[in-house]
Design a protein around this motif. Structure first.
Motif, PDB file in Angstrom:
ATOM      1  N   ALA A   8      -7.736   7.837  -5.120  1.00 17.17           N
ATOM      2  CA  ALA A   8      -8.411   7.428  -4.263  1.00 17.17           C
ATOM      3  C   ALA A   8      -8.971   7.317  -2.704  1.00 17.17           C
ATOM      4  O   ALA A   8      -7.468   6.031  -2.686  1.00 17.17           O
ATOM      5  N   ALA A   9      -9.176   7.830  -1.966  1.00 22.44           N
ATOM      6  CA  ALA A   9      -9.343   7.968  -0.372  1.00 22.44           C
ATOM      7  C   ALA A   9      -8.967   6.086  -0.196  1.00 22.44           C
ATOM      8  O   ALA A   9      -8.646   6.145   0.686  1.00 22.44           O
ATOM      9  N   GLY A  10     -10.431   5.346  -1.057  1.00 29.90           N
ATOM     10  CA  GLY A  10      -9.952   4.066   0.257  1.00 29.90           C
ATOM     11  C   GLY A  10      -8.885   3.144   0.085  1.00 29.90           C
ATOM     12  O   GLY A  10      -8.168   2.617   0.494  1.00 29.90           O
ATOM     13  N   ARG A  11      -7.793   3.700  -1.728  1.00 34.24           N
ATOM     14  CA  ARG A  11      -6.495   2.688  -1.629  1.00 34.24           C
ATOM     15  C   ARG A  11      -5.677   3.310  -1.083  1.00 34.24           C
ATOM     16  O   ARG A  11      -4.908   3.222  -0.177  1.00 34.24           O
ATOM     17  N   PHE A  12      -6.056   5.501  -0.825  1.00 30.95           N
ATOM     18  CA  PHE A  12      -4.549   5.580   0.406  1.00 30.95           C
ATOM     19  C   PHE A  12      -4.993   5.428   1.641  1.00 30.95           C
ATOM     20  O   PHE A  12      -4.242   4.534   1.811  1.00 30.95           O
ATOM     21  N   HIS A  13      -6.188   4.873   1.970  1.00 25.99           N
ATOM     22  CA  HIS A  13      -6.377   4.715   3.273  1.00 25.99           C
ATOM     23  C   HIS A  13      -6.228   2.805   3.220  1.00 25.99           C
ATOM     24  O   HIS A  13      -6.040   2.857   4.706  1.00 25.99           O
ATOM     25  N   ALA A  14      -5.946   2.104   2.717  1.00 29.84           N
ATOM     26  CA  ALA A  14      -5.982   0.659   2.519  1.00 29.84           C
ATOM     27  C   ALA A  14      -7.369   0.018   2.902  1.00 29.84           C
ATOM     28  O   ALA A  14      -7.024  -0.874   3.471  1.00 29.84           O
ATOM     29  N   ARG A  72       0.962  -5.253  -5.492  1.00 25.36           N
ATOM     30  CA  ARG A  72       1.636  -3.967  -4.272  1.00 25.36           C
ATOM     31  C   ARG A  72       1.030  -3.500  -3.367  1.00 25.36           C
ATOM     32  O   ARG A  72      -0.586  -4.295  -3.216  1.00 25.36           O
ATOM     33  N   ARG A  73       1.238  -3.616  -2.235  1.00 25.55           N
ATOM     34  CA  ARG A  73       1.094  -3.347  -0.987  1.00 25.55           C
ATOM     35  C   ARG A  73      -0.701  -2.733  -0.680  1.00 25.55           C
ATOM     36  O   ARG A  73      -0.079  -0.877  -1.743  1.00 25.55           O
ATOM     37  N   ALA A  74      -1.571  -2.228   0.288  1.00 27.14           N
ATOM     38  CA  ALA A  74      -1.726  -1.152   0.115  1.00 27.14           C
ATOM     39  C   ALA A  74      -1.807   0.288   1.841  1.00 27.14           C
ATOM     40  O   ALA A  74      -0.202  -0.371   2.608  1.00 27.14           O
ATOM     41  N   GLY A  75      -2.123   1.123   0.971  1.00 27.21           N
ATOM     42  CA  GLY A  75      -1.697   2.318   1.746  1.00 27.21           C
ATOM     43  C   GLY A  75      -0.932   3.364   1.373  1.00 27.21           C
ATOM     44  O   GLY A  75      -1.528   3.665   0.261  1.00 27.21           O
ATOM     45  N   HIS A  76      -0.149   4.441   1.754  1.00 26.94           N
ATOM     46  CA  HIS A  76       0.480   5.629   1.608  1.00 26.94           C
ATOM     47  C   HIS A  76       1.848   5.707   2.292  1.00 26.94           C
ATOM     48  O   HIS A  76       2.138   5.460   2.892  1.00 26.94           O
ATOM     49  N   ILE A  77       2.580   6.246   1.180  1.00 32.08           N
ATOM     50  CA  ILE A  77       3.990   7.283   1.668  1.00 32.08           C
ATOM     51  C   ILE A  77       3.789   7.732   3.258  1.00 32.08           C
ATOM     52  O   ILE A  77       3.088   8.447   3.182  1.00 32.08           O
ATOM     53  N   PRO A  78       4.445   7.369   4.223  1.00 28.21           N
ATOM     54  CA  PRO A  78       4.591   8.063   5.885  1.00 28.21           C
ATOM     55  C   PRO A  78       4.642   9.284   5.751  1.00 28.21           C
ATOM     56  O   PRO A  78       5.415   9.837   4.620  1.00 28.21           O
ATOM     57  N   GLY A  79       3.431   9.978   6.149  1.00 22.82           N
ATOM     58  CA  GLY A  79       3.359  11.222   5.953  1.00 22.82           C
ATOM     59  C   GLY A  79       2.495  11.993   5.006  1.00 22.82           C
ATOM     60  O   GLY A  79       2.574  12.917   4.968  1.00 22.82           O
ATOM     61  N   ALA A  80       2.220  11.511   3.759  1.00 19.74           N
ATOM     62  CA  ALA A  80       1.511  11.482   2.838  1.00 19.74           C
ATOM     63  C   ALA A  80      -0.035  12.585   3.234  1.00 19.74           C
ATOM     64  O   ALA A  80      -0.255  11.226   3.871  1.00 19.74           O
ATOM     65  N   ARG A  81      -0.515  13.076   2.155  1.00 22.16           N
ATOM     66  CA  ARG A  81      -1.654  13.600   2.323  1.00 22.16           C
ATOM     67  C   ARG A  81      -2.464  13.344   1.549  1.00 22.16           C
ATOM     68  O   ARG A  81      -1.796  12.702   0.386  1.00 22.16           O
ATOM     69  N   ASN A  82      -3.451  13.369   0.930  1.00 27.91           N
ATOM     70  CA  ASN A  82      -4.139  12.606   0.233  1.00 27.91           C
ATOM     71  C   ASN A  82      -5.083  13.530  -0.599  1.00 27.91           C
ATOM     72  O   ASN A  82      -6.628  14.769  -0.312  1.00 27.91           O
ATOM     73  N   LEU A  83      -5.395  13.847  -1.811  1.00 30.19           N
ATOM     74  CA  LEU A  83      -6.179  14.263  -2.398  1.00 30.19           C
ATOM     75  C   LEU A  83      -6.975  13.990  -4.234  1.00 30.19           C
ATOM     76  O   LEU A  83      -5.829  13.975  -4.606  1.00 30.19           O
ATOM     77  N   GLY A 136      -1.314   6.735  -8.499  1.00 27.95           N
ATOM     78  CA  GLY A 136      -1.065   5.074  -8.744  1.00 27.95           C
ATOM     79  C   GLY A 136       0.450   4.418  -9.694  1.00 27.95           C
ATOM     80  O   GLY A 136       1.092   4.010  -8.855  1.00 27.95           O
ATOM     81  N   SER A 137       0.682   5.542 -10.698  1.00 23.38           N
ATOM     82  CA  SER A 137       1.563   4.918 -11.620  1.00 23.38           C
ATOM     83  C   SER A 137       2.609   6.338 -12.398  1.00 23.38           C
ATOM     84  O   SER A 137       3.191   6.254 -12.849  1.00 23.38           O
ATOM     85  N   GLY A 138       1.894   7.519 -11.948  1.00 24.45           N
ATOM     86  CA  GLY A 138       2.698   9.136 -12.510  1.00 24.45           C
ATOM     87  C   GLY A 138       2.220  10.256 -13.023  1.00 24.45           C
ATOM     88  O   GLY A 138       2.268  10.632 -13.638  1.00 24.45           O
ATOM     89  N   ILE A 139       0.743   8.875 -13.185  1.00 21.36           N
ATOM     90  CA  ILE A 139      -0.044   9.717 -14.368  1.00 21.36           C
ATOM     91  C   ILE A 139      -0.718  10.916 -13.637  1.00 21.36           C
ATOM     92  O   ILE A 139      -0.292  12.004 -14.261  1.00 21.36           O
ATOM     93  N   THR A 140      -1.741  10.210 -13.051  1.00 24.68           N
ATOM     94  CA  THR A 140      -2.830  11.572 -12.174  1.00 24.68           C
ATOM     95  C   THR A 140      -2.668  12.510 -11.627  1.00 24.68           C
ATOM     96  O   THR A 140      -2.831  13.235 -10.852  1.00 24.68           O
ATOM     97  N   ALA A 141      -0.968  12.133 -11.138  1.00 25.17           N
ATOM     98  CA  ALA A 141      -0.258  12.585  -9.915  1.00 25.17           C
ATOM     99  C   ALA A 141       0.464  14.517 -10.482  1.00 25.17           C
ATOM    100  O   ALA A 141      -0.064  15.589  -9.687  1.00 25.17           O
ATOM    101  N   CYS A 142       0.129  14.131 -12.033  1.00 23.64           N
ATOM    102  CA  CYS A 142       0.560  15.355 -12.838  1.00 23.64           C
ATOM    103  C   CYS A 142      -1.135  15.740 -12.954  1.00 23.64           C
ATOM    104  O   CYS A 142      -0.624  17.381 -13.237  1.00 23.64           O
ATOM    105  N   SER A 143      -2.287  15.206 -12.483  1.00 24.89           N
ATOM    106  CA  SER A 143      -3.227  16.990 -12.637  1.00 24.89           C
ATOM    107  C   SER A 143      -2.958  17.625 -11.217  1.00 24.89           C
ATOM    108  O   SER A 143      -3.325  18.789 -11.423  1.00 24.89           O
ATOM    109  N   LEU A 144      -2.379  17.051  -9.857  1.00 23.98           N
ATOM    110  CA  LEU A 144      -2.642  17.639  -8.623  1.00 23.98           C
ATOM    111  C   LEU A 144      -1.236  18.715  -9.671  1.00 23.98           C
ATOM    112  O   LEU A 144      -1.465  19.886  -8.853  1.00 23.98           O
ATOM    113  N   ALA A 145       0.021  18.664  -9.674  1.00 23.30           N
ATOM    114  CA  ALA A 145       0.820  19.144 -10.952  1.00 23.30           C
ATOM    115  C   ALA A 145       1.230  20.195 -11.116  1.00 23.30           C
ATOM    116  O   ALA A 145       1.461  21.922 -10.717  1.00 23.30           O
TER     117      ALA A 145
END
Length: 281
Positions: A177-183, A192-203, A241-250
């Motif tokens: 979710a955008a709120g987690r991505f943008h901390a 876990r810390r808040a934020g995202h991998i440097p340079g990552a995009r969010n969907l 978050g833990s490799g689950i919903t990333a697979c929906s993007l894939a």
């Protein structure tokens, strides 16, 4: 516009017609976040599509890892799916109840060598809304031989993601979710810390689905990826978050014909830990 890989998505009508095909295996991949307090296996035992077996994402994993549900070794994957009655040459249809686990299990089967794997469009929710048949109890099928070979081209490690920050060979795309991505909201995985991998995009992954749980059409999917800043001619690595919903993007990228897609298995459960991984907010 129709999908480039339509064979990877089947309708409830198609599945209802083909339920009795001897080479077809149906897999319930429902999974919930621990903090949701729901029991996917108990729900399966109460009600599932006829003939479906339950794929336990947390059990069919590398249980020696401190991270949740990481990819298991090939021999463990083969052993577990054999017990489910799934073998070489089977056609596999995966579904879930909430558009979370099905794509993960689709990805796992593909990464271990299965090729005829599809997701049920709309999942159990659409199946039930159409008053289609269900059964209870546990489905037991005869063991089959399954050959598992890990395809490393479809998975990324923390070390590879660290190198990618400098090389920028792959576009990082985060499904949270955008709120987690943008901390701006608390991270749901403890410690876990808040934020995202440097340079990552969010969907956020849920944007890929219509209100009835079916996946959006080809043109809409393309617009969503491009709107998130993704160049569909270049490689993508998805995380969450833990490799689950990333697979929906894939899966969405696969549907529209994007061939160079990988998943960062550790995702934020690994990257967000205190340590040497840089975080952008």
């Amino acid at each position: 516009m129709s999908y480039t890989n339509p064979q990877s998505l089947v309708s409830t009508a198609w599945l209802a017609t083909n339920l009795q095909q001897p080479d077809l295996r149906i897999v319930d991949a429902t999974w919930y976040l621990p903090m949701q307090g729901k029991d996917a296996k108990a729900e399966y035992l109460q009600r599932h599509i006829p003939g479906a077996v339950f794929f336990d994402i947390d059990d069919i994993s590398d249980t020696t890892s401190s991270l949740p549900h990481m990819l298991p070794p090939p021999e463990k994957f083969a052993s577990r799916v054999r017990r489910l009655g799934i073998g070489d040459g089977n056609r596999i249809v995966v579904y879930d109840a909430n558009n979370m686990g099905a794509a993960r299990v689709w990805w796992m089967f593909r990464i271990f060598g299965a090729r005829e794997v599809a997701i049920l469009d709309g999942g159990l929710t659409k199946w039930l809304s159409e008053d289609r048949p269900v059964e209870d109890g546990e489905m037991k099928l005869q063991e089959r031989h399954f050959t598992a070979r890990l395809d490393n081209t479809q998975v990324r490690s923390k070390e590879q993601m660290l190198r990618n920050i400098d090389t920028k060979r792959e576009q990082a795309l985060d499904a949270r979710a955008a709120g987690r991505f943008h901390a701006k909201e608390p991270e749901v995985w403890p410690g876990r810390r808040a934020g995202h991998i440097p340079g990552a995009r969010n969907l956020p992954y849920n944007q890929l689905f219509n209100a009835d749980g079916t996946i959006k059409d080809d043109d809409t999917l393309r617009g969503l990826y491009e709107g998130a800043g993704i160049d569909l001619k270049k490689p993508v690595v998805a995380s969450c978050g833990s490799g689950i919903t990333a697979c929906s993007l894939a899966f969405g990228l696969h549907l529209i014909g994007h061939r160079d897609v990988a998943v960062y298995d550790g995702s934020w459960a690994e990257w967000g830990l205190p340590g040497d991984t840089p975080v952008e907010t």
